[in-house]
Design an enzyme around this catalytic site. Structure first.
Site, PDB file in Angstrom:
ATOM      1  N   HIS A 122       0.855  -1.179   0.000  1.00 47.02           N
ATOM      2  CA  HIS A 122       0.000   0.000   0.000  1.00 47.02           C
ATOM      3  C   HIS A 122       0.896   1.236   0.000  1.00 47.02           C
ATOM      4  CE1 HIS A 122      -2.838   2.973   1.696  1.00 47.02           C
ATOM      5  NE2 HIS A 122      -3.817   2.153   1.368  1.00 47.02           N
ATOM      6  N   ASP A 199       2.811  -4.174   8.014  1.00 43.15           N
ATOM      7  CA  ASP A 199       1.544  -3.482   7.820  1.00 43.15           C
ATOM      8  C   ASP A 199       0.440  -4.516   8.011  1.00 43.15           C
ATOM      9  OD1 ASP A 199      -0.808  -2.410   6.856  1.00 43.15           O
ATOM     10  OD2 ASP A 199      -0.007  -1.835   4.896  1.00 43.15           O
ATOM     11  N   GLN A 202      -4.780  -5.288   6.934  1.00 43.79           N
ATOM     12  CA  GLN A 202      -5.706  -6.263   6.359  1.00 43.79           C
ATOM     13  C   GLN A 202      -5.630  -7.623   7.049  1.00 43.79           C
ATOM     14  OE1 GLN A 202      -7.921  -5.377   4.164  1.00 43.79           O
ATOM     15  NE2 GLN A 202      -7.103  -3.372   3.646  1.00 43.79           N
ATOM     16  N   LYS A 225     -10.832  -0.561  10.142  1.00 47.40           N
ATOM     17  CA  LYS A 225     -10.913  -1.780   9.340  1.00 47.40           C
ATOM     18  C   LYS A 225     -11.279  -3.004  10.177  1.00 47.40           C
ATOM     19  CE  LYS A 225      -7.476  -0.105   5.987  1.00 47.40           C
ATOM     20  NZ  LYS A 225      -8.331   0.133   4.812  1.00 47.40           N
ATOM     21  N   CYS A 365      -4.630   2.404  -3.805  1.00 45.45           N
ATOM     22  CA  CYS A 365      -3.414   2.909  -3.150  1.00 45.45           C
ATOM     23  C   CYS A 365      -2.264   1.914  -3.297  1.00 45.45           C
ATOM     24  CB  CYS A 365      -3.677   3.214  -1.677  1.00 45.45           C
ATOM     25  SG  CYS A 365      -4.828   4.555  -1.408  1.00 45.45           S
TER      26      CYS A 365
END
Length: 411
Positions: A122, A199, A202, A225, A365
């Site tokens: 991302h 990261d 997700q 999220k 993104c």
């Protein structure tokens, strides 16, 4: 197993019509909806406990501080950090990654050093490292992707060298729907003297995460999220690293003593949390953690796997539709990016919206990834705990109707 219909009743936003069609919300990789418990917690805080934290001795301030720090402990338990001192509240994943690149990066990276990321990152996990490399005269390197959409570990072994100071990779891709081998990458990074940054935007909402098992040095994720509010996120960091780092922001709340010409900082985690934090957001994030924990992250992961096993073959059977990333349902998360031949993704997403199906279209993104895939954009459907096989059927039906409309001019 989870009771999806019971879960859906906790999300009022799902029960509406869009363009005269019942809403099917499949843009969960961008943001998730909020259950009543989270909405009620936000309202309760502002109606009953609204006060600044850590500063006042009056009852409201003490209640707010207690709930704020209780949420930090809930997050610690969720990701299995050693202690709450390793849990920093941020505005979200983007802020967390920027803090690492600015604070740890400026301290540890010098001219001639290397920073390694992957092509599937991302923008929030690309631009901070680009800026760091530019500031310090370092080299930014990329790990390749295999033809079937996986991180190429042979490429990782070539790119990560003794010059590498930072390896930063998404735990789960927001386009390709793959789970990356973070633990193996961490071993490779540590063997070469680098730190492992993850990261987890997700990942944390969709499956169990144990930062100690992964041996991640830093791990970032966002509240919005994972059924929490916007504007709140988390940065996990190992204590030994956080203690070495300087704060990125300065002001009230994070100080110990302020003199005329110098100052000292509070202990962890507060030395990084300057100013009045998003108190209501942090407390409501704790409620979201409670909600997901009660359902069970493993149950959520299994539910999404069942939906993918159901819908992916149906999508693959549509003539002219290309699915990106792994083609096997067992290797694909609930993020499914695709394109229809001859139809721009924005047109496809607009047509699906007319059928009541909310998906995302664009570069997500992740422009370097789409350039790597040689496509300008994709359509992305992303599933979550409140989605059903009926939602999956509506997606397939809407795609078929869209395809027919653009071929024959009518739906």
């Amino acid at each position: 197993m989870i009771n999806v219909e019971k879960i859906r009743q906790q999300f009022p936003i799902l029960f509406q019509e869009v363009n005269d069609e019942a809403l099917v919300y499949l843009d969960n990789a961008a943001t998730t909806q909020k259950p009543k418990a989270v909405l009620e917690q936000l309202t309760y805080y502002y109606e009953h406990d609204n006060a600044n934290v850590h500063r006042g001795v009056h009852t409201l301030a003490e209640r707010a501080t207690k709930e704020y720090e209780a949420s930090r402990e809930k997050v610690r338990e969720l990701i299995h950090a050693k202690e709450t001192a390793e849990i920093l509240f941020t505005r979200g994943t983007t802020t967390a990654l920027n803090w690492i690149a600015k604070s740890y990066g400026d301290m540890a990276v010098n001219a001639g050093d290397e920073i390694v990321i992957s092509y599937m990152e991302h923008h929030s996990n690309i631009i901070p490292w680009q800026q760091l490399a530019e500031r310090k005269g370092a080299t930014l390197k990329y790990i390749d992707i295999t033809p079937d959409g996986f991180l190429d570990m042979e490429s990782a072994e070539r790119q990560i060298t003794e010059k590498t100071k930072v390896v930063s990779v998404a735990h789960v891709s927001n386009v390709l729907g793959v789970i990356n081998p973070v633990k193996e990458l961490a071993e490779l990074a540590h063997k070469n003297g680098a730190v492992m940054v993850v990261d987890g935007a997700q990942a944390v909402p969709h499956m169990p995460v144990d930062v100690q098992e992964l041996d991640a040095d830093f791990y970032a994720f966002s509240g919005h999220k994972m059924c929490g509010p916007t504007g709140i996120g988390v940065l996990y960091g190992k204590r030994a690293l956080l203690e070495q780092m300087e704060p990125v922001e300065f002001g009230g709340e994070m100080i110990d003593f302020v003199n005329l010409y110098d100052s000292t900082w509070k202990e962890l985690p507060w030395k990084f949390e300057a100013g009045t934090p998003n108190i209501g957001g942090a407390i409501a994030l704790g409620t979201a953690v409670d909600y997901l924990t009660e359902i069970g992250l493993e149950n959520i992961h299994q539910h999404e796997a069942e939906i993918v096993a159901y819908v992916l073959p149906k999508l693959q059977a549509i003539e002219g539709l290309t699915v990106y990333g792994p083609q096997s349902p067992e290797e694909h998360t609930g993020v499914i990016a695709f394109n229809l031949d001859g139809l721009h993704p924005h047109d496809a997403a607009t047509a699906l919206d007319m059928e009541g199906v909310a998906v995302r279209a664009g570069h997500h993104c992740a422009q370097p990834l789409l350039k790597y895939l040689d496509v300008p954009a994709t359509v992305r459907a992303s599933f979550y705990l409140y989605n059903t096989k009926a939602d999956a059927d509506r997606l397939v039906e809407a795609i078929l109707a869209t395809k027919e409309f653009f071929q024959y001019g009518s739906i």
